[in-house]
Write a protein that holds these residues in place. Structure first.
Motif, short mmCIF file in Angstrom:
data_model
loop_
_atom_site.label_atom_id
_atom_site.label_comp_id
_atom_site.label_asym_id
_atom_site.label_seq_id
_atom_site.Cartn_x
_atom_site.Cartn_y
_atom_site.Cartn_z
N MET A 153 -3.50 2.62 4.06
CA MET A 153 -2.44 3.61 3.86
C MET A 153 -1.68 3.28 2.57
N LYS A 154 -1.48 4.30 1.74
CA LYS A 154 -0.78 4.06 0.47
C LYS A 154 0.72 3.91 0.71
N TYR A 174 1.73 -0.26 10.47
CA TYR A 174 2.89 0.38 9.82
C TYR A 174 2.83 0.33 8.30
N SER A 175 1.65 0.59 7.75
CA SER A 175 1.39 0.72 6.30
C SER A 175 1.02 -0.60 5.62
N VAL A 176 0.91 -1.69 6.36
CA VAL A 176 0.40 -2.94 5.77
C VAL A 176 -1.12 -2.84 5.71
N ASN A 177 -1.69 -3.00 4.53
CA ASN A 177 -3.14 -2.89 4.37
C ASN A 177 -3.82 -4.23 4.62
N THR A 234 6.82 -5.07 1.48
CA THR A 234 7.57 -6.31 1.73
C THR A 234 6.67 -7.38 2.34
N ILE A 235 5.89 -7.00 3.35
CA ILE A 235 5.03 -7.98 4.02
C ILE A 235 3.95 -8.49 3.08
N GLU A 236 3.31 -7.59 2.36
CA GLU A 236 2.24 -8.00 1.45
C GLU A 236 2.79 -8.91 0.35
N ASN A 237 3.96 -8.57 -0.16
CA ASN A 237 4.59 -9.38 -1.21
C ASN A 237 5.03 -10.74 -0.67
N ALA A 238 5.55 -10.75 0.57
CA ALA A 238 5.99 -12.01 1.18
C ALA A 238 4.82 -12.97 1.33
N PHE A 239 3.63 -12.44 1.66
CA PHE A 239 2.47 -13.31 1.76
C PHE A 239 2.01 -13.77 0.39
N ARG A 261 -2.20 -14.02 8.69
CA ARG A 261 -3.08 -13.39 9.69
C ARG A 261 -2.81 -11.89 9.78
N PHE A 262 -1.54 -11.51 9.68
CA PHE A 262 -1.19 -10.09 9.81
C PHE A 262 -1.80 -9.27 8.68
N VAL A 263 -1.90 -9.87 7.47
CA VAL A 263 -2.49 -9.12 6.36
C VAL A 263 -4.01 -9.28 6.31
N GLY A 264 -4.58 -10.00 7.30
CA GLY A 264 -6.03 -9.96 7.46
C GLY A 264 -6.81 -11.20 7.07
N HIS A 265 -6.13 -12.29 6.75
CA HIS A 265 -6.85 -13.51 6.38
C HIS A 265 -7.12 -14.37 7.61
#
Length: 588
Positions: A1-2, A105-108, A517-522, A148-152
């Motif tokens: 999701m963009k 919720y839009s985190v890819n 925010t989540i992607e940047n935090a990781f 883990r939430f972002v898929g690693h």
């Protein structure tokens, strides 16, 4: 999701291109003047030199192509050439509906998932956890969860210190106290007892006693060094004692970490790396990297670009004993063999930076890791008391972690009972949940690399930028949703409609920032960015709540829209605090 910002940037890039300019200038930022606009584009200012044109002329050309925008309700030029933007309420509502339907919720999810080992915790066995262990555990746990939430694939390793002098000290003190124990009888050939000859309390008293003696009694210290050496050579009775020490210590460590809501996938120990040391050292010798210097075996790791002296990495002391550097290098060998990780991240005190510079350079120079394998060091600052010095007990000692948790829980219990919002029998459990938020949010809301003041009074407050304030906001939302449900309402009905007031739109805009925010935090290994985000969301929600009649709204479709928005806010806040490593109670 963009992301919403991506969609806006695409629209701006298209407008720049249609107007005859480089689409690269179509970048969008959050406005630093929210009273004037929500977002802005400064591309016309940047392009003025390239196109030899006044910025406002470029901006005028671009805005002409935004008149029929699906995204913007306002796109206006402000001299000398800023483009001020406001998002259409209808577009925003549609975007939030899509977010609510997205499981993340839009985190890819990462397109190329990595295997990442996080080395955090690092306690020594036979010693109680103290406040010095807090930051590594809390920060490491959060980064593991975010990754883990972002898929690693993220693997957490406690990396226990179990093979050093402290073992020899404990064995020596036990021998002095209980020389009759079968472990000290070299002629004994039977099975050793299954039960340890000490409790965790006794063990925790034995170590500091032995450590103190070794500092004033050279003969005692030499005896402990010899016991350490014999243990590392595999002496049967000492190995049996070591197993008892490990069993008793690890059971207690797991209990304490569990109280912090921190868990590890691996309970690896320094001793696990020992079998890899001989071959590793021999290989470094054979390749010409390791050489003798004043009897010790070292590897040069300095580089021409160094602005300060980086000493050689010592592999073995002159007596042949290994060091932390040796163990850490051998642990890298073990991790590469067992997991072939793309990255190994160490979450440790920033004062150990030189040690890890030496270890990483040595590992790379000698080929222990592939060239593309990342070796990362996240050095955290000190947790200080109000006096600005490292946090201590009232009598000046290092505070045990379980005592700190108990103090916070007690403080929260008194505040909750004073509020009379929770029945007495539930107050203790609620206090533990809220207390954990106070500790973790108090720590994580600070940038990891910086020192910070641990202020119990401030961290346990229900007001301001604190864990309890975030939880209070979540509990408030739960209360509204539950009340509607109890009145027979259906929380699955309806959809999010366009905002009816400024505070609602502000909340909706804040929610759209979750994914980035989540992607940047990781990416930046920065849990404090999630803390800052949920504080803004909580403030935005509370403003909306105070300005809007939600349950008394007469228009049913509008009421359902409000409740859908509340549900999404709750989900995003609860997902965020789970990534930080704590949860919310049902009542406070």
């Amino acid at each position: 999701m963009k992301k919403l910002m991506e969609l806006m940037a695409e629209e701006l890039a298209s407008a720049f291109e249609k107007a005859g300019y480089d689409p690269e200038y179509g970048k969008v930022t959050v406005s630093n003047r929210p009273d004037l606009c929500e977002y802005q584009c400064n591309g016309a200012m940047a392009g003025a030199k390239a196109y030899k044109k006044a910025p406002f002329m470029i901006a005028d050309d671009v805005v002409a192509f935004l008149k029929d925008s699906n995204i913007f309700s306002v796109a206006e030029v402000v001299k000398p050439g800023f483009i001020n933007l406001r998002v259409k309420e209808e577009f925003l509502a549609e975007y939030l509906c899509k977010m609510a339907a997205d499981p993340k919720y839009s985190v890819n999810t990462a397109e190329q998932p990595k295997t990442i080992i996080i080395d955090y915790g690092g306690p020594n066995v036979a010693k109680p956890l103290h406040v010095g262990h807090l930051r590594s555990a809390i920060i490491g746990e959060s980064i593991k969860r975010i990754g883990r939430f972002v898929g690693h694939k993220v693997i957490g390793d406690v990396h226990l210190g179990d093979w050093g002098l402290q073992m020899g000290l404990i064995i020596t003190e036990l021998k002095h106290r209980k020389p009759e124990l079968v472990y000290f009888d070299d002629s004994f050939e039977g099975e050793y007892p299954e039960e340890a000859p000490f409790t965790i309390s006794e063990l925790e008293e034995i170590y500091p006693c032995a450590s103190g003696k070794s500092k004033v009694d050279e003969e005692y210290r030499n005896e402990a060094l010899e016991a350490t050496h014999q243990l590392q050579q595999g002496k049967r009775g000492y190995m049996a004692l070591w197993n008892h020490i490990m069993q008793v210590s690890v059971t207690d460590l797991k209990r304490n970490y569990n109280n912090l809501n921190v868990s590890f996938d691996l309970w690896k120990k320094e001793s696990d790396a020992q079998p890899y040391i001989p071959d590793m050292v021999q290989q470094m010798k054979d390749q010409g990297f390791a050489y003798e210097d004043q009897g010790a075996l070292v590897v040069d790791v300095k580089e021409e670009s160094d602005t300060k002296e980086i000493p050689p990495c010592m592999l073995l002391k002159s007596d042949g004993a290994s060091l932390y550097t040796t163990t850490d290098l051998a642990t890298i060998v073990e991790r590469v063999k067992l997991f072939d990780p793309d990255e190994i991240l160490y979450v440790v005190d920033k004062r150990q930076e030189l040690h890890f510079i030496q270890v990483f350079r040595c590992a790379r120079k000698t080929g222990l890791v592939k060239p593309e394998t990342e070796l990362s060091f996240l050095g955290f600052g000190t947790m200080n008391g109000k006096d600005g010095k490292p946090f201590k007990t009232r009598d000046g000692g290092v505070m045990r972690l379980e005592n700190l948790i108990a103090d916070i829980d007690e403080e929260m219990f008194h505040k909750i009972v004073e509020n009379r919002s929770v029945k007495d029998q539930d107050a203790k459990e609620t206090a533990e949940i809220v207390g954990l938020s106070a500790i973790k949010y108090g720590d994580l809301s600070n940038q990891a690399t910086k020192d910070y003041v641990f202020d119990i009074d401030r961290f346990t407050s229900f007001e301001g930028n604190t864990g309890p304030y975030i939880l209070y906001t979540i509990v408030r939302i739960k209360s509204i949703l539950n009340r509607y449900k109890e009145e027979g309402g259906n929380l699955d009905a309806g959809e999010i409609l366009p905002a009816v007031n400024a505070s609602q739109k502000n909340l909706m805009l804040e929610l759209t920032k979750f994914g980035s925010t989540i992607e940047n935090a990781f990416e930046e290994k920065a849990p404090h960015k999630i803390c800052a985000y949920i504080y803004e969301v909580s403030n935005a929600f509370n403003s909306f709540y105070h300005e809007t009649k939600i349950l008394s709204e007469e228009d049913q479709a509008q009421k359902e829209s409000f409740l859908k928005l509340l549900g999404l806010t709750k989900d995003i806040l609860e997902t965020s605090i789970d990534l930080l490593g704590f949860s919310a109670p049902d009542r406070m």
